[in-house]
Design an enzyme around this catalytic site. Structure first.
Site, PDB file in Angstrom:
ATOM      1  N   GLY A 132       0.772  -1.245   0.000  1.00 17.80           N
ATOM      2  CA  GLY A 132       0.000   0.000   0.000  1.00 17.80           C
ATOM      3  C   GLY A 132       0.801   1.293   0.000  1.00 17.80           C
ATOM      4  O   GLY A 132       0.213   2.379   0.126  1.00 17.80           O
ATOM      5  N   GLY A 133       2.103   1.203  -0.160  1.00 18.85           N
ATOM      6  CA  GLY A 133       2.915   2.427  -0.137  1.00 18.85           C
ATOM      7  C   GLY A 133       2.474   3.438  -1.182  1.00 18.85           C
ATOM      8  O   GLY A 133       2.345   4.630  -0.896  1.00 18.85           O
ATOM      9  N   ASP A 179      -8.569 -10.807  -7.967  1.00 24.50           N
ATOM     10  CA  ASP A 179      -7.608 -10.846  -9.066  1.00 24.50           C
ATOM     11  C   ASP A 179      -7.975  -9.726 -10.042  1.00 24.50           C
ATOM     12  O   ASP A 179      -9.028  -9.778 -10.681  1.00 24.50           O
ATOM     13  CB  ASP A 179      -7.694 -12.223  -9.743  1.00 24.50           C
ATOM     14  N   CYS A 249       9.522  -3.081 -10.714  1.00 22.14           N
ATOM     15  CA  CYS A 249      10.861  -2.930 -10.156  1.00 22.14           C
ATOM     16  C   CYS A 249      11.810  -3.870 -10.896  1.00 22.14           C
ATOM     17  O   CYS A 249      12.670  -4.510 -10.307  1.00 22.14           O
ATOM     18  CB  CYS A 249      10.886  -3.111  -8.641  1.00 22.14           C
TER      19      CYS A 249
HETATM   20  N1  SAM Z   1       2.109  -1.128  -5.166  1.00 19.12           N
HETATM   21  C1  SAM Z   1       2.562  -1.832  -3.996  1.00 19.12           C
HETATM   22  C2  SAM Z   1       3.168  -0.834  -3.035  1.00 19.12           C
HETATM   23  O1  SAM Z   1       3.648   0.204  -3.467  1.00 19.12           O
HETATM   24  O2  SAM Z   1       3.153  -1.097  -1.828  1.00 19.12           O
HETATM   25  C3  SAM Z   1       3.493  -2.973  -4.350  1.00 19.12           C
HETATM   26  C4  SAM Z   1       2.858  -3.947  -5.306  1.00 19.12           C
HETATM   27  S1  SAM Z   1       3.785  -5.427  -5.578  1.00 19.12           S
HETATM   28  C5  SAM Z   1       4.917  -4.912  -6.763  1.00 19.12           C
HETATM   29  C6  SAM Z   1       2.626  -6.326  -6.550  1.00 19.12           C
HETATM   30  C7  SAM Z   1       1.398  -6.802  -5.817  1.00 19.12           C
HETATM   31  O3  SAM Z   1       0.475  -7.305  -6.763  1.00 19.12           O
HETATM   32  C8  SAM Z   1       1.627  -7.937  -4.832  1.00 19.12           C
HETATM   33  O4  SAM Z   1       1.090  -7.580  -3.588  1.00 19.12           O
HETATM   34  C9  SAM Z   1       0.845  -9.116  -5.427  1.00 19.12           C
HETATM   35  O5  SAM Z   1       0.275  -9.948  -4.436  1.00 19.12           O
HETATM   36  C10 SAM Z   1      -0.223  -8.390  -6.210  1.00 19.12           C
HETATM   37  N2  SAM Z   1      -0.803  -9.129  -7.346  1.00 19.12           N
HETATM   38  C11 SAM Z   1      -0.189 -10.027  -8.137  1.00 19.12           C
HETATM   39  N3  SAM Z   1      -1.032 -10.446  -9.095  1.00 19.12           N
HETATM   40  C12 SAM Z   1      -2.186  -9.794  -8.911  1.00 19.12           C
HETATM   41  C13 SAM Z   1      -3.452  -9.802  -9.574  1.00 19.12           C
HETATM   42  N4  SAM Z   1      -3.657 -10.584 -10.627  1.00 19.12           N
HETATM   43  N5  SAM Z   1      -4.424  -9.009  -9.111  1.00 19.12           N
HETATM   44  C14 SAM Z   1      -4.222  -8.214  -8.030  1.00 19.12           C
HETATM   45  N6  SAM Z   1      -3.054  -8.172  -7.346  1.00 19.12           N
HETATM   46  C15 SAM Z   1      -2.057  -8.948  -7.784  1.00 19.12           C
END
Ligand code: SAM
Length: 313
Positions: A132-133, A179, A249
């Protein structure tokens, strides 16, 4: 894995396949910068949460705790702090941390919200939101007045997202635990942040004599599939004339430039330049798309990619 004699010397091999992928994409000098960036121990960085505090009040608390800091590069300097020596534990011990007045965040991770510029009253989707950042950052930049939906597929991470939103005072955020690839086309948003799950090729670290990363070729190919489906969905549910900010990233073109090139033509969407000044002082790698940016792993920044996309009317 053997490295060619003229390539940067590595004390320990990078994970299988990563070196070859990087060497195929980047020239010798950039490869050396990347490996150097991986080996750099970056200082702790944080963002003042302007929903609850401001730069001056956080600066005062740091001073009171005898924690030295320096300003972040210019686009982030009004809210971000680079901590000179202290580690995260010292920040976590501050009452400002407990009160959600600050958020520990990498400088690279602060760029997407500034690129998307969420405004009061706008309907904004954060498609892959936990922990959530960036959701909290978007809430803060809109002074809590954007209508944000934060989507997260993983239950444990969705709980963490809810916790962070509550702690940071981001009260106008609706969490959807699902999703995002399956979001109904009935939804529509003015702006979408897609901070996609990725191979993490930008965030490799070096510690205790080896490179630390979750990178694998299997994760890379799985990530590309998910990224493609998520970007297609983002472009489907953003309003005509609206914006999608795509970020990872990773510094590999497969997850970034190549993916965007493949998806955009079918979506009546085009890349637009990132806001003026956003990348001032940010170390960049060559990017195959002139409007987008690949951030080089370096002294202050993690490797990162961001691109702003506008959907046609
Ligand atoms: N934006 C976040 C932050 O700044 O704190 C970091 C996000 S991290 C790169 C990607 C996130 O996408 C993970 O928490 C993962 O569980 C989630 N994720 C992966 N596939 C997804 C999907 N199909 N639908 C929703 N969330 C998904």
């Amino acid at each position: 894995m053997a490295y060619p004699a003229n390539e940067p010397e590595l004390p320990q091999p990078l994970p299988d396949g990563l070196y070859d992928k990087l060497a195929a994409q980047y020239g010798h000098e950039d490869l050396a910068r990347i490996v150097e960036g991986y080996r750099t121990v970056r200082p702790v960085t944080l963002r003042a949460n302007t929903l609850k505090a401001d730069h001056a009040s956080i600066a005062a608390q740091l001073q009171e705790a005898h924690i030295e800091w320096q300003p972040a590069p210019s686009p982030l300097d009004s809210e971000a702090f680079v901590i000179c020596q202290a580690r995260e534990d010292a920040i976590r011990a501050l009452s400002a941390y407990e009160a959600g007045e600050l958020y520990l965040q990498s400088l690279s991770a602060m760029l997407p919200a500034h690129a998307l510029k969420p405004r009061a009253g706008e309907n904004v989707l954060d498609m892959a939101a936990a922990p959530g950042g960036k959701t909290c950052h978007m809430a803060a930049l809109s002074q809590g007045a954007a209508l944000i939906t934060a989507c997260e597929k993983n239950h444990v991470r969705a709980e963490r997202l809810r916790y962070n939103l509550a702690k940071q005072g981001a009260s106008r955020v609706n969490v959807m635990e699902c999703d995002a690839r399956k979001l109904d086309s009935f939804f529509s948003f003015d702006k979408v942040l897609l901070d996609a799950p990725c191979s993490g090729s930008g965030t490799v670290r070096y510690a205790d004599g080896s490179f630390k990363t979750g990178f694998s070729l299997e994760l890379l190919s799985r990530s590309v599939k998910t990224q493609q489906a998520l970007l297609r969905k983002a472009l489907d549910i953003v309003n005509p004339g609206g914006f999608v900010l795509y970020a990872t990233c990773s510094i590999l073109a497969e997850e970034n430039e190549e993916l965007i090139r493949r998806v955009l033509p079918k979506a009546r969407a085009e890349l637009v330049p990132l806001p003026d000044g956003l990348l001032e002082g940010v170390p960049l790698l060559p990017c195959q798309l002139p409007e987008a940016a690949v951030v080089c792993p370096s002294e202050y920044f993690e490797g990162f990619f961001l691109a702003l996309i506008k959907k046609g009317r």
